[in-house]
Design a protein around this motif. Structure first.
Motif, PDB file in Angstrom:
ATOM      1  N   GLU A  61      29.860 -12.620  81.340  1.00  0.00           N
ATOM      2  CA  GLU A  61      31.113 -13.220  82.157  1.00  0.00           C
ATOM      3  C   GLU A  61      30.574 -13.616  83.496  1.00  0.00           C
ATOM      4  O   GLU A  61      31.540 -14.624  84.010  1.00  0.00           O
ATOM      5  CB  GLU A  61      32.113 -12.119  81.955  1.00  0.00           C
ATOM      6  N   ALA A  62      29.673 -12.771  84.194  1.00  0.00           N
ATOM      7  CA  ALA A  62      29.449 -12.991  85.426  1.00  0.00           C
ATOM      8  C   ALA A  62      29.020 -14.527  85.701  1.00  0.00           C
ATOM      9  O   ALA A  62      29.281 -15.110  86.702  1.00  0.00           O
ATOM     10  CB  ALA A  62      28.343 -12.092  85.952  1.00  0.00           C
ATOM     11  N   GLY A  63      28.606 -15.292  84.650  1.00  0.00           N
ATOM     12  CA  GLY A  63      28.031 -16.354  84.683  1.00  0.00           C
ATOM     13  C   GLY A  63      28.976 -17.352  85.093  1.00  0.00           C
ATOM     14  O   GLY A  63      28.992 -18.610  85.621  1.00  0.00           O
ATOM     15  N   VAL A  64      30.478 -17.047  84.496  1.00  0.00           N
ATOM     16  CA  VAL A  64      31.607 -18.042  84.853  1.00  0.00           C
ATOM     17  C   VAL A  64      32.398 -17.367  86.016  1.00  0.00           C
ATOM     18  O   VAL A  64      33.681 -17.643  86.031  1.00  0.00           O
ATOM     19  CB  VAL A  64      32.350 -18.275  83.678  1.00  0.00           C
TER      20      VAL A  64
ATOM     21  N   PHE B  14      24.446  -2.041  84.514  1.00  0.00           N
ATOM     22  CA  PHE B  14      24.893  -2.856  85.599  1.00  0.00           C
ATOM     23  C   PHE B  14      24.111  -3.949  85.936  1.00  0.00           C
ATOM     24  O   PHE B  14      24.482  -4.936  85.950  1.00  0.00           O
ATOM     25  CB  PHE B  14      25.000  -2.091  87.025  1.00  0.00           C
ATOM     26  N   ASP B  15      22.652  -3.842  85.887  1.00  0.00           N
ATOM     27  CA  ASP B  15      21.779  -4.793  85.903  1.00  0.00           C
ATOM     28  C   ASP B  15      21.892  -6.245  84.951  1.00  0.00           C
ATOM     29  O   ASP B  15      21.896  -7.026  84.976  1.00  0.00           O
ATOM     30  CB  ASP B  15      20.151  -4.220  85.827  1.00  0.00           C
ATOM     31  N   ALA B  16      22.226  -5.525  83.574  1.00  0.00           N
ATOM     32  CA  ALA B  16      22.377  -6.409  82.615  1.00  0.00           C
ATOM     33  C   ALA B  16      23.588  -7.184  82.848  1.00  0.00           C
ATOM     34  O   ALA B  16      23.789  -8.277  82.435  1.00  0.00           O
ATOM     35  CB  ALA B  16      22.450  -5.669  81.197  1.00  0.00           C
ATOM     36  N   VAL B  17      24.783  -6.647  83.067  1.00  0.00           N
ATOM     37  CA  VAL B  17      26.009  -7.238  83.223  1.00  0.00           C
ATOM     38  C   VAL B  17      25.838  -8.094  84.211  1.00  0.00           C
ATOM     39  O   VAL B  17      26.648  -9.218  84.292  1.00  0.00           O
ATOM     40  CB  VAL B  17      27.017  -6.310  83.201  1.00  0.00           C
ATOM     41  N   ALA B  18      25.566  -7.686  85.367  1.00  0.00           N
ATOM     42  CA  ALA B  18      25.675  -8.457  86.595  1.00  0.00           C
ATOM     43  C   ALA B  18      24.914  -9.869  86.651  1.00  0.00           C
ATOM     44  O   ALA B  18      25.092 -10.714  87.134  1.00  0.00           O
ATOM     45  CB  ALA B  18      25.042  -7.626  87.814  1.00  0.00           C
ATOM     46  N   MET B  19      23.556  -9.619  85.826  1.00  0.00           N
ATOM     47  CA  MET B  19      22.874 -10.672  85.751  1.00  0.00           C
ATOM     48  C   MET B  19      23.142 -11.423  84.482  1.00  0.00           C
ATOM     49  O   MET B  19      22.182 -12.521  84.136  1.00  0.00           O
ATOM     50  CB  MET B  19      21.462 -10.179  85.635  1.00  0.00           C
ATOM     51  N   GLY B  20      23.848 -11.121  83.606  1.00  0.00           N
ATOM     52  CA  GLY B  20      24.397 -11.791  82.484  1.00  0.00           C
ATOM     53  C   GLY B  20      23.212 -11.808  81.477  1.00  0.00           C
ATOM     54  O   GLY B  20      22.928 -12.872  80.860  1.00  0.00           O
TER      55      GLY B  20
ATOM     56  N   GLN C  15      37.069 -20.448  89.377  1.00  0.00           N
ATOM     57  CA  GLN C  15      37.731 -21.555  88.477  1.00  0.00           C
ATOM     58  C   GLN C  15      36.622 -22.688  88.611  1.00  0.00           C
ATOM     59  O   GLN C  15      36.462 -23.434  87.566  1.00  0.00           O
ATOM     60  CB  GLN C  15      38.871 -21.928  89.458  1.00  0.00           C
ATOM     61  N   GLU C  16      35.868 -22.641  89.751  1.00  0.00           N
ATOM     62  CA  GLU C  16      35.083 -23.938  89.783  1.00  0.00           C
ATOM     63  C   GLU C  16      33.933 -23.490  88.455  1.00  0.00           C
ATOM     64  O   GLU C  16      33.585 -24.447  87.956  1.00  0.00           O
ATOM     65  CB  GLU C  16      34.163 -24.059  90.998  1.00  0.00           C
ATOM     66  N   ARG C  17      33.504 -22.351  88.467  1.00  0.00           N
ATOM     67  CA  ARG C  17      32.351 -22.109  87.444  1.00  0.00           C
ATOM     68  C   ARG C  17      33.131 -21.984  86.074  1.00  0.00           C
ATOM     69  O   ARG C  17      32.241 -22.648  85.192  1.00  0.00           O
ATOM     70  CB  ARG C  17      31.994 -20.432  87.619  1.00  0.00           C
ATOM     71  N   VAL C  18      34.103 -21.567  85.763  1.00  0.00           N
ATOM     72  CA  VAL C  18      34.835 -21.923  84.615  1.00  0.00           C
ATOM     73  C   VAL C  18      34.914 -23.354  84.175  1.00  0.00           C
ATOM     74  O   VAL C  18      34.336 -23.649  83.076  1.00  0.00           O
ATOM     75  CB  VAL C  18      36.407 -21.224  84.487  1.00  0.00           C
ATOM     76  N   MET C  19      35.526 -24.305  85.022  1.00  0.00           N
ATOM     77  CA  MET C  19      35.464 -25.612  84.819  1.00  0.00           C
ATOM     78  C   MET C  19      34.251 -26.296  84.478  1.00  0.00           C
ATOM     79  O   MET C  19      34.015 -27.041  83.549  1.00  0.00           O
ATOM     80  CB  MET C  19      36.367 -26.436  85.746  1.00  0.00           C
ATOM     81  N   HIS C  20      33.280 -25.785  85.287  1.00  0.00           N
ATOM     82  CA  HIS C  20      31.857 -26.454  85.099  1.00  0.00           C
ATOM     83  C   HIS C  20      31.306 -26.008  83.721  1.00  0.00           C
ATOM     84  O   HIS C  20      30.672 -26.905  82.817  1.00  0.00           O
ATOM     85  CB  HIS C  20      30.639 -25.854  86.299  1.00  0.00           C
ATOM     86  N   MET C  21      31.669 -24.731  83.279  1.00  0.00           N
ATOM     87  CA  MET C  21      31.133 -24.351  81.822  1.00  0.00           C
ATOM     88  C   MET C  21      31.828 -25.126  80.795  1.00  0.00           C
ATOM     89  O   MET C  21      31.167 -25.479  79.907  1.00  0.00           O
ATOM     90  CB  MET C  21      31.502 -22.887  81.826  1.00  0.00           C
TER      91      MET C  21
ATOM     92  N   THR D 107      30.520 -28.945  80.923  1.00  0.00           N
ATOM     93  CA  THR D 107      28.971 -29.110  80.832  1.00  0.00           C
ATOM     94  C   THR D 107      28.195 -28.083  79.660  1.00  0.00           C
ATOM     95  O   THR D 107      27.350 -28.353  79.274  1.00  0.00           O
ATOM     96  CB  THR D 107      28.097 -29.061  82.229  1.00  0.00           C
ATOM     97  N   GLY D 108      29.069 -26.874  79.636  1.00  0.00           N
ATOM     98  CA  GLY D 108      28.222 -25.962  78.806  1.00  0.00           C
ATOM     99  C   GLY D 108      27.214 -25.285  79.426  1.00  0.00           C
ATOM    100  O   GLY D 108      26.545 -24.351  78.984  1.00  0.00           O
ATOM    101  N   LYS D 109      27.262 -25.307  80.763  1.00  0.00           N
ATOM    102  CA  LYS D 109      25.970 -24.822  81.657  1.00  0.00           C
ATOM    103  C   LYS D 109      26.715 -24.120  82.749  1.00  0.00           C
ATOM    104  O   LYS D 109      27.669 -24.356  83.307  1.00  0.00           O
ATOM    105  CB  LYS D 109      25.094 -25.594  82.182  1.00  0.00           C
ATOM    106  N   PRO D 110      25.885 -23.032  83.199  1.00  0.00           N
ATOM    107  CA  PRO D 110      26.506 -22.105  84.207  1.00  0.00           C
ATOM    108  C   PRO D 110      26.423 -22.792  85.536  1.00  0.00           C
ATOM    109  O   PRO D 110      25.431 -23.661  85.820  1.00  0.00           O
ATOM    110  CB  PRO D 110      25.971 -20.829  84.411  1.00  0.00           C
ATOM    111  N   LEU D 111      27.313 -22.665  86.601  1.00  0.00           N
ATOM    112  CA  LEU D 111      27.305 -23.067  87.927  1.00  0.00           C
ATOM    113  C   LEU D 111      27.158 -21.985  88.711  1.00  0.00           C
ATOM    114  O   LEU D 111      27.540 -20.857  88.861  1.00  0.00           O
ATOM    115  CB  LEU D 111      28.537 -23.603  88.484  1.00  0.00           C
TER     116      LEU D 111
END
Length: 789
Positions: free
Chosen positions: A605-608, A642-648, A774-780, A783-787
């Protein structure tokens, strides 16, 4: 005898294939010895040691966990042949030289145990010729087992008997290959290149011929012969680069040398440009240059007219793309044949000659058309095999077109299509099975006991398997059963995302399971298990300013996870492919997970710009608190999570998911994805038989509190100042730390699950309102890619 007691395996040859076969054996928990020649300098096992060390550097990774490299026992032929006496299976995987292989067999024959099976991983040499190098006593225990590269990922394993191989040996090996190593086994006849490479290499040669005939560029041909045809992205020429142009030339030469009477023999030669590249050392990906070459960030491709590389920018023409995307295959093939566009003519010619070659040789190379289609699908990654494609496109019509082109001299060979093609049939696959020219009848699938483990085997065109009895069905989910006491829940959303409908379906399914079933399995008939939460629904609520609706959605999600965890009947998650975000959280809350080896699991989730709020962070805190070391250092227990979740982070396999802590030590790993449902049901029933009760509610969870949060923040500040993360990354990671540590409480404070779930909701909602999230969510979504903003 359908099961062989294979405890220990020797692999002879530590080259690319041998080392990777050994890697996959230890992936599966098989004690494995890897042999090669003694090194001329340094330690005697130097060649094997280097090969094992290299396994950790390869991509895609041959090892499901890098730690498994140490499980392979290195050996050399001078010092360690006695180790063969303890091996139940010996797989020879040295270079494709008949004289070398026979010489090695002479060397090992006195060291083979009386019960052991000897198999060659040859890609096309005669099994009956190879067995002559072994004593008569070994003939009944010798066969070919041809893995496709890379062995971990390619589903196909061809099983080729010699004239004297015992049926029990073949049955036992087929069972071992299917369940233990997760392979799709096709039994091939002992003909050059067997089935997969016989048809697959011909397809490549045909593509080379027609690329020149229609004046296309290599990049243009790849644009047409990849996903547009239901084939891998590497298409044709990129695949040749990956395989190695020298390796490809060797395979082509083998066809030329061993198939002198093949009506297509004149095409069994590497083109001049192919030979020239090899002479220059441009062997493909391993040499840094081949048909394609990467210069900086740019990809260039060989241009035969310019005799130099140019930008790789030629695409499939829009009108041809439109034809190839036609959903009705009958219409698509009619339009391809009628089109005057060179690219359309090229594609039609490829299919025409592939169908022609496959039909002409079917009787000689395979028992049934099923074997050819599965060999190509599993060995080359095509969505449909040649006969399936032909049948879907209207068998009779296409057969007539092929015959017309043969008569007109347009086909690559004047050999006639076999008579059975025109016997009034509408295809080669039907309810009774698949056509066998040698027996002139349709043959059903194998009745070998191992296949009873596949409730839904990989279907051929038109195959349908009993869907089970529906308990209830909505637009989002289906709950069904086979009358065995186990309810099975499928999601029906795109990518099996967790929508409001799925959440409601999960709640309803648990209720139904508690009332009328002994257990519940969450399983998807298609990949992925779940790509996560439905982001579009969340962003819609935000854009409407409906924060109460968003919080309610998150609360419902958490409730569904908790119902899975505290269900009165055992819930088993059967995971294959991606289990991201909410999908990961659902499997974390199940009583047990059964994971296909190729399971890619992570809280991403951190990616969005968000944090996991379906109970995932809560569950981590519960697990760490329950296993708190004697020192009471909760921080050290939380940090890997934490490392795994924060770094996705996403696991590269089910074994890595265990290492990340997202799967439990007692979660089961299954190697054949088509056995996943069978094993999940068995695990669910075993839990039910043992008098399953859900865990007691976690009401006293020790947390790291303010001290833990501060420690995480210090680490994050350093990363921010070093510009390894952005300010918004810092914000997200800080809130993840707050939830994992139980909030601003004293170190060692005891909290309950509701406390942690409230923290999840609170910080999820806070992040969701931030513009950068919200920018990250819309970009995903777009485009299907993280911002990274």
């Amino acid at each position: 005898m359908s099961q062989l007691p294979i405890r220990k395996v020797a692999v002879l040859g530590a080259g690319v294939m041998g080392a990777q076969i050994a890697a996959h054996l230890v992936n599966a928990g098989v004690d494995t010895v890897l042999f090669d020649l003694p090194a001329k300098e340094g330690p005697p096992n130097g060649i094997v040691d280097k090969a094992i060390a290299n396994l950790g550097k390869l991509s895609p990774a041959p090892l499901a966990s890098k730690s498994l490299a140490g499980a392979i026992t290195p050996a050399n032929y001078d010092q360690h042949l006695d180790l063969l006496r303890g091996c139940d299976l010996i797989i020879e995987a040295i270079a494709e030289r008949m004289d070398w292989k026979k010489s090695l067999y002479d060397r090992i024959e006195d060291h083979v145990a009386p019960h052991a099976i000897v198999a060659s991983n040859t890609s096309g040499l005669s099994i009956n010729a190879l067995v002559e190098a072994l004593p008569e006593s070994l003939h009944a225990r010798f066969c070919g087992v041809h893995f496709f590269n890379p062995p971990r990922y390619m589903h196909l394993a061809e099983l080729i008997p010699c004239g004297k191989t015992r049926p029990a040996v073949l049955e036992g090996l087929e069972t071992f290959l299917t369940t233990t190593l997760g392979k799709g086994v096709v039994r091939a006849k002992d003909t050059p290149n067997f089935i997969g490479n016989r048809i697959g290499v011909f397809s490549i040669l045909s593509t080379m011929h027609h690329t020149a005939q229609f004046g296309l560029g290599f990049d243009e041909a790849d644009a047409l012969t990849g996903p547009l045809l239901g084939r891998p992205k590497s298409a044709t020429y990129r695949t040749a680069d990956v395989v190695g142009l020298d390796t490809m030339a060797h395979v082509i030469k083998t066809m030329a040398d061993t198939l002198p009477d093949d009506p297509w023999h004149t095409y069994f030669k590497a083109p001049d440009w192919h030979t020239a590249l090899i002479e220059k050392g441009a062997l493909g990906q391993k040499a840094g240059a081949g048909i394609f070459r990467k210069i900086g960030k740019n990809i260039v491709v060989l241009d035969l007219e310019k005799q130099d590389y140019r930008a790789s920018d030629r695409k499939a023409a829009d009108e041809v793309v439109e034809i190839l995307k036609t959903k009705n295959p009958v219409e698509k093939f009619a339009r391809l044949r009628a089109s005057a566009h060179p690219q359309a003519q090229f594609v039609w010619a490829l299919f025409r000659d592939l169908f022609h070659y496959s039909a002409y040789h079917l009787a000689g190379i395979a028992d049934t058309a099923r074997d050819v289609d599965f060999a190509i699908r599993w060995g080359y990654g095509w969505k449909l095999g040649p006969f399936e494609t032909w049948q879907a496109a209207d068998w009779k019509q296409v057969a007539g077109w092929i015959a017309e082109d043969i008569t007109a001299g347009k086909a690559m060979s004047t050999a006639p299509l076999p008579d059975w093609v025109f016997d009034g049939r509408s295809g080669v696959h039907g309810a009774a099975g698949s056509f066998s020219p040698a027996r002139d009848t349709d043959l059903p699938r194998s009745s070998l006991a191992v296949y009873q483990r596949q409730r839904f085997p990989d279907p051929l065109l038109g195959e349908r398997f009993a869907p089970g009895e529906t308990a209830f069905e909505t637009d989002a989910v289906r709950l069904w059963h086979d009358g065995d006491g186990v309810a099975v829940l499928n999601f029906k959303t795109k990518m099996n995302t967790v929508s409001d409908g799925v959440i409601d379906g999960v709640l309803r399914a648990v209720d139904a399971a508690e009332r009328g079933f002994r257990a519940l399995v969450v399983w998807q008939p298609n990949e992925p298990f779940s790509a996560g939460a439905d982001l579009s629904g969340a962003i819609g609520l935000l854009q409407a300013g409906n924060l109460a609706g968003l919080e309610s959605m998150v609360a419902n999600f958490q409730q569904a996870s908790q119902r899975l965890k505290y269900s009165l009947v055992p819930v088993v998650a059967a995971v294959r492919g991606m289990a991201l975000g909410g999908g990961c959280e659902f499997q974390m809350h199940s009583a047990r997970s059964v994971l296909a080896l190729e399971s890619y699991i992570g809280l991403v989730e951190a990616g969005v710009g968000l944090l996991p709020a379906g109970g995932g962070l809560k569950e981590i805190a519960v697990r760490v608190g329950a296993n708190m070391p004697a020192s009471g250092d909760l921080y050290s227990g939380l940090k890997p999570y934490f490392d795994a979740v924060a770094m996705g982070k996403v696991s590269g396999s089910a074994l890595e998911a265990r290492e990340l802590g997202l799967a439990r030590p007692d979660d089961v790993v299954v190697f054949n994805p088509f056995e996943l449902l069978h094993v999940a049901k068995a695990q669910a029933l075993a839990l039910a038989e043992s008098g399953y009760r859900p865990p007691l509610p976690a009401r006293a969870i020790p947390v790291a509190g303010k001290i833990g949060i501060s420690t995480f923040k210090m680490m994050l500040v350093n990363m921010l100042e070093g510009r390894f993360i952005s300010e918004h990354d810092y914000e997200i990671a800080t809130r993840i730390a707050i939830v994992l540590c139980g909030g601003e409480v004293e170190k060692g404070s005891l909290v309950d699950e509701d406390w942690l779930l409230r923290l999840e909701r609170e910080h999820f909602i806070a992040l969701a309102q931030m513009p950068k999230t919200q920018e990250r969510v819309m970009h995903m979504l777009k485009t299907g890619k993280p911002l990274r903003n």
